[in-house]
Design a protein around this motif. Sequence first.
Motif, mmCIF file in Angstrom:
data_model
loop_
_atom_site.group_PDB
_atom_site.id
_atom_site.type_symbol
_atom_site.label_atom_id
_atom_site.label_comp_id
_atom_site.label_asym_id
_atom_site.label_seq_id
_atom_site.Cartn_x
_atom_site.Cartn_y
_atom_site.Cartn_z
ATOM 1 N N TYR A 258 0.294 -1.551 0.313
ATOM 2 C CA TYR A 258 0.181 -0.156 0.248
ATOM 3 C C TYR A 258 1.051 0.887 -0.125
ATOM 4 N N GLU A 259 2.310 1.203 0.437
ATOM 5 C CA GLU A 259 2.766 2.106 1.043
ATOM 6 C C GLU A 259 3.509 2.597 -0.429
ATOM 7 N N LEU A 261 2.796 1.996 -3.825
ATOM 8 C CA LEU A 261 1.273 2.487 -4.220
ATOM 9 C C LEU A 261 0.367 3.679 -4.070
ATOM 10 N N GLY A 262 1.183 4.925 -2.480
ATOM 11 C CA GLY A 262 0.420 5.871 -2.258
ATOM 12 C C GLY A 262 -0.149 5.519 -1.512
ATOM 13 N N ARG A 263 -0.957 4.492 -1.228
ATOM 14 C CA ARG A 263 -2.240 4.045 -0.551
ATOM 15 C C ARG A 263 -2.558 4.291 1.175
ATOM 16 N N SER A 264 -1.644 5.089 1.740
ATOM 17 C CA SER A 264 -1.546 4.947 3.206
ATOM 18 C C SER A 264 -2.214 4.750 4.047
ATOM 19 N N GLU A 265 -3.626 5.262 3.588
ATOM 20 C CA GLU A 265 -4.726 5.089 4.452
ATOM 21 C C GLU A 265 -4.525 3.939 4.636
ATOM 22 N N GLU A 266 -5.016 2.828 4.119
ATOM 23 C CA GLU A 266 -5.009 1.286 3.887
ATOM 24 C C GLU A 266 -3.977 1.270 4.155
ATOM 25 N N SER A 267 -3.004 1.063 4.287
ATOM 26 C CA SER A 267 -2.002 1.226 4.703
ATOM 27 C C SER A 267 -1.922 1.190 6.619
ATOM 28 N N THR A 268 -2.162 2.891 6.721
ATOM 29 C CA THR A 268 -2.848 2.454 8.485
ATOM 30 C C THR A 268 -3.516 1.457 9.042
ATOM 31 N N VAL A 269 -4.394 1.104 8.705
ATOM 32 C CA VAL A 269 -5.556 0.568 9.172
ATOM 33 C C VAL A 269 -4.726 -0.665 9.649
ATOM 34 N N HIS A 270 -3.442 -1.199 8.748
ATOM 35 C CA HIS A 270 -2.517 -2.689 9.170
ATOM 36 C C HIS A 270 -1.584 -2.111 10.485
ATOM 37 N N CYS A 271 -1.297 -1.164 10.432
ATOM 38 C CA CYS A 271 -0.050 -0.363 11.330
ATOM 39 C C CYS A 271 -0.903 -0.489 12.485
ATOM 40 N N LEU A 286 12.351 0.156 19.627
ATOM 41 C CA LEU A 286 11.351 0.417 18.479
ATOM 42 C C LEU A 286 12.244 -0.035 16.915
ATOM 43 N N GLN A 287 11.418 -0.677 16.222
ATOM 44 C CA GLN A 287 11.956 -1.062 14.926
ATOM 45 C C GLN A 287 10.507 -0.744 13.768
ATOM 46 N N PRO A 288 10.889 0.105 12.720
ATOM 47 C CA PRO A 288 9.999 0.561 12.618
ATOM 48 C C PRO A 288 9.454 -0.901 11.119
ATOM 49 N N LEU A 289 8.111 -0.835 11.120
ATOM 50 C CA LEU A 289 7.588 -1.421 9.862
ATOM 51 C C LEU A 289 7.692 -1.406 8.696
ATOM 52 N N TYR A 290 7.855 -0.494 8.590
ATOM 53 C CA TYR A 290 8.209 0.280 6.903
ATOM 54 C C TYR A 290 9.388 1.100 6.569
ATOM 55 N N THR A 291 9.812 0.848 5.939
ATOM 56 C CA THR A 291 10.961 2.897 5.453
ATOM 57 C C THR A 291 10.999 2.382 4.195
ATOM 58 N N VAL A 292 11.133 4.036 4.146
ATOM 59 C CA VAL A 292 11.196 5.093 3.076
ATOM 60 C C VAL A 292 12.935 4.831 2.423
ATOM 61 N N VAL A 293 13.193 4.383 1.039
ATOM 62 C CA VAL A 293 14.837 4.898 0.822
ATOM 63 C C VAL A 293 14.122 6.066 0.356
ATOM 64 N N PRO A 294 15.000 7.285 0.717
ATOM 65 C CA PRO A 294 14.751 8.712 -0.574
ATOM 66 C C PRO A 294 15.272 8.623 -1.754
#
Length: 334
Positions: A258-259, A261-271, A286-294
Amino acid sequence: MVLAFVIVLRERQLLKTQLLTLLVILFLPSQVLAQSTADLQDFNSAYLEYANTRNSNPDLAREAARRAYNIGRRIFGEANERIAMLAINYAILLTDETESQSVLDEAVTIYQEIFGFGNEAMIDPLSNLGQMLADFDRTHLASQYYVRSLELARTHFGEDSSKVGAIYLELGAVALRAEQFDTAHSRITDAREILYSSTDPAARSNLVRADLLLGDYFLKTRQYEQAIEPLLLSLESLSRYPNADITLRNRIALIEAYENLGRSEESTVHCLFIGASRAFRGNERLQPLYTVVPDVADFTGISDQRDDLRIAFTVDEEGFVRDPVVISSIDSEI
């Protein structure tokens, strides 16, 4: 048949007694009576050293496994399932693949002597051997033994049997781990097709895993839209076990899809589901569930000089970072 116990006499070894006893309470053939107590002690010492160092010191474990294998052959005889397992333990730790395969083939020969060449009973030992090799990232050898198991399963159960589907699935998992993506996709889709038409509980469980692996394949090949359907299918079955690690991994995979695809709202549900299932302890890192590489293209022309920053921020109820503020920096101009 004689039940042999190795008794640990020294006080300093008391903590090891329970494990040692489990390792050596064996039903031994009668010829063991002719073996010296020293052989039994040497075998158990070698096996215990192998078990204790397998993950921490592979070199030491390899030598211990070799000793246990050689001593075991004298104690148990050649055509014995225990000797096959001792051979496998040793072979997996060998770094030379040719030498490793030679010892593994000795194990297979032992199984064939016990069960018969081409016998149905050979399917599981070959699959188990493939699984053990895969666990040690010996993917090339793992595939070879899975293929041999697959050939026997086809012969004895037919192409559309759930046993064949399960082995296809393992071959797909091994290929995916080895980043052989075309092979992985072919094997996993073949497995899904077979398992979908089967109703036995093992096949249904494997079908869930097939959906997960197919989703993982699409993520690894950056086909994020295609990943969502199989991942949602697997989650339908796994959601009844909300705290299980496999369910959390399923949700993390959906977050990644989802991230991207730019669909953060749907991703948030699972977070939020993950956050609700895992209580936070104050001393936990704390460990990140998902990280974005610039994207490095965004930084063209910017100095590559590195500075340390300390940033304060607020995490809201949905896990989003709000109000970031730089509170210290080596570079005073920032």
